[in-house]
Design a protein around this motif. Structure first.
Motif, PDB file in Angstrom:
ATOM      1  N   GLN A  35       0.874  -1.156   0.000  1.00 54.67           N
ATOM      2  CA  GLN A  35       0.000   0.000   0.000  1.00 54.67           C
ATOM      3  C   GLN A  35       0.921   1.219   0.000  1.00 54.67           C
ATOM      4  O   GLN A  35       1.756   1.369   0.898  1.00 54.67           O
ATOM      5  CB  GLN A  35      -0.886   0.053   1.253  1.00 54.67           C
ATOM      6  N   MET A  36       0.807   2.049  -1.026  1.00 53.19           N
ATOM      7  CA  MET A  36       1.678   3.221  -1.101  1.00 53.19           C
ATOM      8  C   MET A  36       0.820   4.440  -1.374  1.00 53.19           C
ATOM      9  O   MET A  36       0.157   4.510  -2.405  1.00 53.19           O
ATOM     10  CB  MET A  36       2.711   3.029  -2.207  1.00 53.19           C
ATOM     11  N   GLY A  37       0.805   5.371  -0.427  1.00 52.29           N
ATOM     12  CA  GLY A  37       0.059   6.605  -0.639  1.00 52.29           C
ATOM     13  C   GLY A  37      -0.761   6.998   0.575  1.00 52.29           C
ATOM     14  O   GLY A  37      -0.529   6.515   1.684  1.00 52.29           O
TER      15      GLY A  37
ATOM     16  N   VAL B  96      -3.304  10.110   6.086  1.00 52.08           N
ATOM     17  CA  VAL B  96      -1.890   9.954   6.440  1.00 52.08           C
ATOM     18  C   VAL B  96      -1.210   9.113   5.364  1.00 52.08           C
ATOM     19  O   VAL B  96      -1.876   8.401   4.606  1.00 52.08           O
ATOM     20  CB  VAL B  96      -1.718   9.294   7.830  1.00 52.08           C
ATOM     21  N   TYR B  97       0.127   9.199   5.326  1.00 50.17           N
ATOM     22  CA  TYR B  97       0.880   8.571   4.238  1.00 50.17           C
ATOM     23  C   TYR B  97       1.427   7.196   4.652  1.00 50.17           C
ATOM     24  O   TYR B  97       2.141   7.072   5.649  1.00 50.17           O
ATOM     25  CB  TYR B  97       2.048   9.475   3.819  1.00 50.17           C
ATOM     26  N   TYR B  98       1.075   6.201   3.855  1.00 47.87           N
ATOM     27  CA  TYR B  98       1.482   4.821   4.130  1.00 47.87           C
ATOM     28  C   TYR B  98       2.442   4.283   3.069  1.00 47.87           C
ATOM     29  O   TYR B  98       2.277   4.563   1.877  1.00 47.87           O
ATOM     30  CB  TYR B  98       0.256   3.899   4.092  1.00 47.87           C
ATOM     31  N   VAL B  99       3.396   3.480   3.506  1.00 45.65           N
ATOM     32  CA  VAL B  99       4.159   2.600   2.609  1.00 45.65           C
ATOM     33  C   VAL B  99       4.407   1.313   3.385  1.00 45.65           C
ATOM     34  O   VAL B  99       5.258   1.270   4.274  1.00 45.65           O
ATOM     35  CB  VAL B  99       5.528   3.186   2.207  1.00 45.65           C
ATOM     36  N   HIS B 100       3.627   0.262   3.090  1.00 48.86           N
ATOM     37  CA  HIS B 100       3.840  -0.994   3.832  1.00 48.86           C
ATOM     38  C   HIS B 100       3.175  -2.171   3.143  1.00 48.86           C
ATOM     39  O   HIS B 100       2.171  -2.015   2.436  1.00 48.86           O
ATOM     40  CB  HIS B 100       3.327  -0.870   5.275  1.00 48.86           C
ATOM     41  N   SER B 101       3.741  -3.340   3.379  1.00 49.65           N
ATOM     42  CA  SER B 101       3.196  -4.583   2.830  1.00 49.65           C
ATOM     43  C   SER B 101       2.605  -5.467   3.921  1.00 49.65           C
ATOM     44  O   SER B 101       1.898  -6.419   3.637  1.00 49.65           O
ATOM     45  CB  SER B 101       4.297  -5.375   2.113  1.00 49.65           C
ATOM     46  N   TYR B 102       2.957  -5.152   5.176  1.00 47.89           N
ATOM     47  CA  TYR B 102       2.472  -5.914   6.333  1.00 47.89           C
ATOM     48  C   TYR B 102       1.638  -4.996   7.223  1.00 47.89           C
ATOM     49  O   TYR B 102       1.841  -3.777   7.211  1.00 47.89           O
ATOM     50  CB  TYR B 102       3.651  -6.486   7.131  1.00 47.89           C
ATOM     51  N   TYR B 103       0.719  -5.589   7.967  1.00 49.83           N
ATOM     52  CA  TYR B 103      -0.166  -4.777   8.802  1.00 49.83           C
ATOM     53  C   TYR B 103      -0.412  -5.490  10.131  1.00 49.83           C
ATOM     54  O   TYR B 103      -0.334  -6.724  10.207  1.00 49.83           O
ATOM     55  CB  TYR B 103      -1.504  -4.548   8.089  1.00 49.83           C
ATOM     56  N   ALA B 104      -0.724  -4.714  11.151  1.00 44.45           N
ATOM     57  CA  ALA B 104      -1.105  -5.285  12.445  1.00 44.45           C
ATOM     58  C   ALA B 104      -2.616  -5.493  12.463  1.00 44.45           C
ATOM     59  O   ALA B 104      -3.378  -4.612  12.065  1.00 44.45           O
ATOM     60  CB  ALA B 104      -0.688  -4.351  13.578  1.00 44.45           C
ATOM     61  N   GLU B 105      -3.033  -6.662  12.924  1.00 41.46           N
ATOM     62  CA  GLU B 105      -4.464  -6.948  13.031  1.00 41.46           C
ATOM     63  C   GLU B 105      -5.114  -6.008  14.050  1.00 41.46           C
ATOM     64  O   GLU B 105      -4.434  -5.475  14.928  1.00 41.46           O
ATOM     65  CB  GLU B 105      -4.661  -8.393  13.501  1.00 41.46           C
ATOM     66  N   THR B 106      -6.415  -5.848  13.913  1.00 41.97           N
ATOM     67  CA  THR B 106      -7.109  -5.045  14.920  1.00 41.97           C
ATOM     68  C   THR B 106      -7.205  -5.854  16.215  1.00 41.97           C
ATOM     69  O   THR B 106      -7.260  -7.089  16.191  1.00 41.97           O
ATOM     70  CB  THR B 106      -8.522  -4.652  14.457  1.00 41.97           C
TER      71      THR B 106
END
Lengths: 253, 194
Positions: free
Chosen positions: B113-115, B136-146
């Motif tokens: 996710q980029m942008g 807000v600006y994101y650049v990531h391929s991994y995420y933390a679960e809720t």
């Protein structure tokens, strides 16, 4: 929802913006930082600085510029032009650039893409592809689009993705400077065949062209230079226009 | 106020330094446990790969130092992921401050996710004065679960933790240093946490 990005591009020579900037409210029309700050305040989502400085000695001015931009600008920016080694990239990232873009050097030595992705992470490696339509084929060009290579655009896009590029900046040399719209057919093909974001570049002339680049060209971001510099299209107006067509865009309240 | 940015060779900390300087704070970059422990605020940044970052932290025993901090701590981007229990990125055991799993996005959309994406369900002092749906600006391929620690969410592929909080530990997946005025406000809010 992830928004489509609007990206002004600034051409830089010897640390100064090159011609073609028509901002009456600039104190110093050649200062890239001042122009960048205006774009950031207007809602640009990212910035690209393309260095066209010819000599190696004068490229040191680029590092100084990158430091000033990083100190003053609070949105991401990419630096491109003449980058051909890990040392070049290291110097730019350490100065505060968020991403770098490589073009001819990647075509000449594709391993560079893998090396940079391995060393610094894919997130900061943008591969710029200059494409021109030649005898029924989209062909990758280098050296500012002047020299044709053997590579086909779509295959090259897939290869740089496999090598770890984080993003593709796709410029259609056929459309660049025409103000007749982006190369939507080509952009859609590239965007549909890779899983990394694609920035459309070349041909923006009005707001509708940006809309088309997202709806027809399937671009993740759209880049333009002169139409922003000459205020033919303003970023706030453009974003409101796109929002009216249900394109997700970032509008700060 | 003394602000320390944990220096563990994880990507570009220069941007975080500049962002704090724009807020009138002069942060110190350090990997020295004593300097980190004695700071008023600690920022744990990070761009890069989880297992390499964790190895680096463990070699310097910074993993234990960070977990035991009592002052407000702010993890950013990879910093957030490293504060979780485990990451799918190279099957890495992380600090475990938040009992949360870090997973890779299913490639139904472009990854990374980029942008710019919006924050939803924001709560607590980190988001004071931040309007609903701010970007807000994101650049990531991994995420933390809720989880129970989630203090903001964002939707991309699925809903994930845009921010986490437990006691004195705060974390944001996006890059506040690159997120315009919203990002600057989030950083300021962190500095203002009592």
């Amino acid at each position: 929802m992830l928004t489509k990005r609007i990206i002004p591009c600034l051409d830089i020579k010897n640390g100064r913006t090159v011609k073609g900037v028509n901002f009456v409210d600039l104190r110093d029309a050649g200062d890239p930082v001042e122009l960048a700050a205006i774009y950031a305040a207007e809602g640009a989502d990212e910035l690209v600085f393309l260095d066209i400085t010819a000599t190696v000695e004068k490229r040191k001015t680029l590092i100084e510029l990158v430091k000033r931009v990083a100190a003053e600008i609070n949105i991401p920016f990419t630096v491109g032009g003449g980058i051909s080694s890990i040392a070049d990239v290291s110097a730019l990232l350490n100065a505060g650039a968020d991403k770098i873009s490589i073009n001819s050097s990647a075509v000449m030595r594709p391993e560079l893409v893998s090396e940079l992705a391995g060393e610094f992470g894919s997130q900061c490696v943008v591969v710029a592809i200059d494409s021109r339509f030649v005898e029924g084929e989209h062909i990758v060009h280098v050296s500012g689009g002047r020299i044709a290579t053997e590579r086909r655009t779509l295959l090259w896009a897939k290869e740089v993705e496999e090598r770890g590029a984080g993003e593709i900046l796709l410029t259609s040399m056929d459309h660049d400077g025409t103000k007749a719209g982006f190369a939507n057919e080509l952009t859609a093909k590239v965007s549909g065949s890779v899983s990394i974001p694609v920035i459309a570049s070349g041909g923006a002339g009005n707001q509708e062209h940006f809309l088309d680049s997202f709806t027809i060209g399937l671009a993740d971001a759209a880049l333009a230079a002169s139409i922003f510099h000459f205020k033919e299209v303003s970023i706030p107006d453009l974003k409101n226009y796109l929002k009216g067509y249900n394109i997700p865009v970032r509008i700060e309240k | 106020m003394s602000v320390v940015i944990v220096d563990y060779n994880a990507g570009n900390v220069q941007s975080v330094t500049y962002a704090l300087e724009r807020l009138g704070v002069s942060p110190v970059l350090s990997a020295d446990p004593e300097v980190i422990r004695s700071a008023d605020r600690v920022i744990f940044p990070g761009v890069g790969e989880a297992s390499t970052a964790m190895r680096f932290l463990k070699e310097r025993k910074l993993d234990e130092v960070i977990k035991d901090l009592k002052q407000p701590v702010f993890g950013v981007c990879l910093g957030l992921q490293l504060m979780c229990a485990h990451s799918e990125e190279n099957n890495t055991d992380c600090l475990g401050i938040f009992d949360v799993q870090v997973k890779k996005f299913e490639p139904t959309l472009k990854v990374p996710q980029m942008g710019w994406n919006n924050l939803e369900h924001t709560t607590g002092p980190l988001f004071k004065g931040i309007e609903a749906d701010s970007y807000v600006y994101y650049v990531h391929s991994y995420y933390a679960e809720t989880s129970e620690y989630t203090i903001a969410t964002t939707d991309y592929v699925n809903t994930f933790s845009a921010a986490l909080n437990k006691d004195n530990f705060y974390a944001l997946q996006a890059h506040p240093e690159k997120s315009g005025k919203v990002g600057e406000r989030i950083l300021q809010n962190f500095l203002d946490i009592k």
